[in-house]
Design a protein around this motif. Structure first.
Motif, PDB file in Angstrom:
ATOM      1  N   MET A 108       5.011  81.383 -36.453  1.00 38.81           N
ATOM      2  CA  MET A 108       4.193  82.370 -35.755  1.00 38.81           C
ATOM      3  C   MET A 108       5.003  83.399 -34.973  1.00 38.81           C
ATOM      4  N   THR A 109       6.257  83.092 -34.661  1.00 36.66           N
ATOM      5  CA  THR A 109       7.050  84.029 -33.850  1.00 36.66           C
ATOM      6  C   THR A 109       7.204  85.393 -34.520  1.00 36.66           C
ATOM      7  N   PRO A 110       7.722  85.485 -35.762  1.00 33.90           N
ATOM      8  CA  PRO A 110       7.832  86.818 -36.377  1.00 33.90           C
ATOM      9  C   PRO A 110       6.480  87.442 -36.694  1.00 33.90           C
ATOM     10  N   ILE A 111       5.470  86.619 -36.949  1.00 31.70           N
ATOM     11  CA  ILE A 111       4.134  87.164 -37.216  1.00 31.70           C
ATOM     12  C   ILE A 111       3.607  87.887 -35.987  1.00 31.70           C
ATOM     13  N   LEU A 112       3.721  87.261 -34.828  1.00 30.29           N
ATOM     14  CA  LEU A 112       3.241  87.877 -33.594  1.00 30.29           C
ATOM     15  C   LEU A 112       4.099  89.080 -33.206  1.00 30.29           C
ATOM     16  N   LEU A 113       5.405  88.968 -33.401  1.00 34.25           N
ATOM     17  CA  LEU A 113       6.279  90.107 -33.104  1.00 34.25           C
ATOM     18  C   LEU A 113       5.904  91.306 -33.970  1.00 34.25           C
ATOM     19  N   ASN A 114       5.592  91.041 -35.227  1.00 35.08           N
ATOM     20  CA  ASN A 114       5.209  92.120 -36.138  1.00 35.08           C
ATOM     21  C   ASN A 114       3.951  92.835 -35.657  1.00 35.08           C
ATOM     22  N   ILE A 115       3.003  92.054 -35.145  1.00 36.81           N
ATOM     23  CA  ILE A 115       1.756  92.643 -34.633  1.00 36.81           C
ATOM     24  C   ILE A 115       2.025  93.493 -33.398  1.00 36.81           C
ATOM     25  N   TYR A 116       2.714  92.915 -32.424  1.00 37.05           N
ATOM     26  CA  TYR A 116       2.901  93.605 -31.144  1.00 37.05           C
ATOM     27  C   TYR A 116       3.856  94.784 -31.247  1.00 37.05           C
ATOM     28  N   VAL A 117       4.949  94.606 -31.974  1.00 42.22           N
ATOM     29  CA  VAL A 117       5.903  95.704 -32.131  1.00 42.22           C
ATOM     30  C   VAL A 117       5.280  96.824 -32.950  1.00 42.22           C
ATOM     31  N   GLY A 118       4.391  96.477 -33.870  1.00 42.00           N
ATOM     32  CA  GLY A 118       3.710  97.488 -34.671  1.00 42.00           C
ATOM     33  C   GLY A 118       2.871  98.430 -33.837  1.00 42.00           C
ATOM     34  N   ARG A 119       2.476  97.986 -32.646  1.00 38.24           N
ATOM     35  CA  ARG A 119       1.670  98.825 -31.767  1.00 38.24           C
ATOM     36  C   ARG A 119       2.514  99.792 -30.947  1.00 38.24           C
ATOM     37  N   LEU A 120       3.822  99.675 -31.051  1.00 41.71           N
ATOM     38  CA  LEU A 120       4.706 100.537 -30.269  1.00 41.71           C
ATOM     39  C   LEU A 120       5.028 101.847 -30.978  1.00 41.71           C
ATOM     40  N   GLY A 121       4.599 101.956 -32.221  1.00 42.42           N
ATOM     41  CA  GLY A 121       4.888 103.181 -32.974  1.00 42.42           C
ATOM     42  C   GLY A 121       6.389 103.345 -33.196  1.00 42.42           C
ATOM     43  N   GLU A 122       6.886 104.554 -33.008  1.00 41.40           N
ATOM     44  CA  GLU A 122       8.300 104.846 -33.240  1.00 41.40           C
ATOM     45  C   GLU A 122       9.222 104.065 -32.310  1.00 41.40           C
ATOM     46  N   ALA A 123       8.727 103.733 -31.131  1.00 36.88           N
ATOM     47  CA  ALA A 123       9.551 102.992 -30.180  1.00 36.88           C
ATOM     48  C   ALA A 123       9.940 101.614 -30.720  1.00 36.88           C
ATOM     49  N   GLY A 124       9.115 101.062 -31.590  1.00 39.01           N
ATOM     50  CA  GLY A 124       9.414  99.746 -32.136  1.00 39.01           C
ATOM     51  C   GLY A 124      10.198  99.768 -33.431  1.00 39.01           C
ATOM     52  N   ALA A 125      10.465 100.969 -33.956  1.00 37.64           N
ATOM     53  CA  ALA A 125      11.118 101.091 -35.266  1.00 37.64           C
ATOM     54  C   ALA A 125      12.431 100.316 -35.383  1.00 37.64           C
ATOM     55  N   PRO A 126      13.304 100.316 -34.359  1.00 36.52           N
ATOM     56  CA  PRO A 126      14.576  99.588 -34.505  1.00 36.52           C
ATOM     57  C   PRO A 126      14.412  98.089 -34.722  1.00 36.52           C
ATOM     58  N   LEU A 127      13.281  97.537 -34.315  1.00 35.53           N
ATOM     59  CA  LEU A 127      13.070  96.097 -34.448  1.00 35.53           C
ATOM     60  C   LEU A 127      12.482  95.682 -35.787  1.00 35.53           C
ATOM     61  N   HIS A 128      11.889  96.623 -36.493  1.00 31.35           N
ATOM     62  CA  HIS A 128      11.181  96.273 -37.721  1.00 31.35           C
ATOM     63  C   HIS A 128      12.059  95.635 -38.795  1.00 31.35           C
ATOM     64  N   PRO A 129      13.286  96.114 -39.045  1.00 31.69           N
ATOM     65  CA  PRO A 129      14.100  95.460 -40.083  1.00 31.69           C
ATOM     66  C   PRO A 129      14.346  93.982 -39.798  1.00 31.69           C
ATOM     67  N   ARG A 130      14.646  93.671 -38.549  1.00 34.76           N
ATOM     68  CA  ARG A 130      14.907  92.266 -38.192  1.00 34.76           C
ATOM     69  C   ARG A 130      13.645  91.422 -38.315  1.00 34.76           C
TER      70      ARG A 130
END
Length: 202
Positions: free
Chosen positions: A105-127
């Motif tokens: 569930m950790t990467p699943i939840l991170l994907n949801i929450y970081v996805g709401r950050l728009g461009e600010a979350g872009a650096p985290l998406h590859p990981r």
């Protein structure tokens, strides 16, 4: 009688499904997510300070956390859904019960929450994407020829792993992980799963 505090579109669906599979009577208190925020309603906090679902009431006690609820219900009413403690499969059962709500569930939840950050979350998406693929691939490798995870019949681990497996399919990863896709198709075809979906109002 078991009383389930059920939030729509949540992991509490697994508890309804489990109860339908074992045929144990239960009642449901329905809670709806906020249409704008998608968050659980504040009414759940009147049941437990964290305001999360699932929660069940059994013998006058409130039980939280999906894996704990599943373990308690199976121990009391469906011991056949858990391998014998002397069986080698029990260790895999224990690992996967915790994996379902921990590692998976950790990467699943991170994907949801970081996805709401728009461009600010872009650096985290590859990981995050890398971790999602790793966890889905691991789950895919564990599906037995029977289509189940621990036993060659429905077990508590199947109940717990259903949620992250369904997330993988919602992310359209079925072609990459065919065993996982087959598992989800199999559980969706089960009458008890369909009854739980109808009663839960998904």
């Amino acid at each position: 009688m078991i009383h389930v505090h059920h939030l729509n579109r949540s992991r509490s669906h697994r508890i309804l499904w489990l109860l339908e599979e074992i045929g144990h009577p239960y009642t449901i208190a329905h809670y709806k997510r906020d249409a704008k925020t998608n968050l659980a309603p504040p009414e759940l906090r009147s049941v437990h300070p964290l305001g999360k679902s699932p929660m069940v009431e059994l013998d006058g006690k409130l039980i939280t956390e999906s894996a704990a609820i599943t373990e308690v219900i199976c121990a009391r009413f469906a011991p056949e859904m858990v391998p014998d403690r002397d069986d080698d499969a029990y260790l895999r059962h224990l690992e996967l019960m915790h994996f379902a709500e921990g590692s998976a569930m950790t990467p699943i939840l991170l994907n949801i929450y970081v996805g709401r950050l728009g461009e600010a979350g872009a650096p985290l998406h590859p990981r995050i994407s890398e971790e999602l693929t790793s966890h889905f691939a691991y789950m895919n490798s564990l599906v037995r020829p029977s289509g189940h995870f621990v036993l060659d019949r429905l077990s508590a681990a199947d109940i717990m792993l259903s949620f992250p497996a369904e997330i993988a399919m919602r992310m359209e990863r079925g072609a990459e992980f065919p065993a996982l896709k087959g598992f989800v198709e199999m559980i969706h075809a089960r009458p008890a799963y369909q009854r739980a979906t109808e009663k839960g109002g998904e």
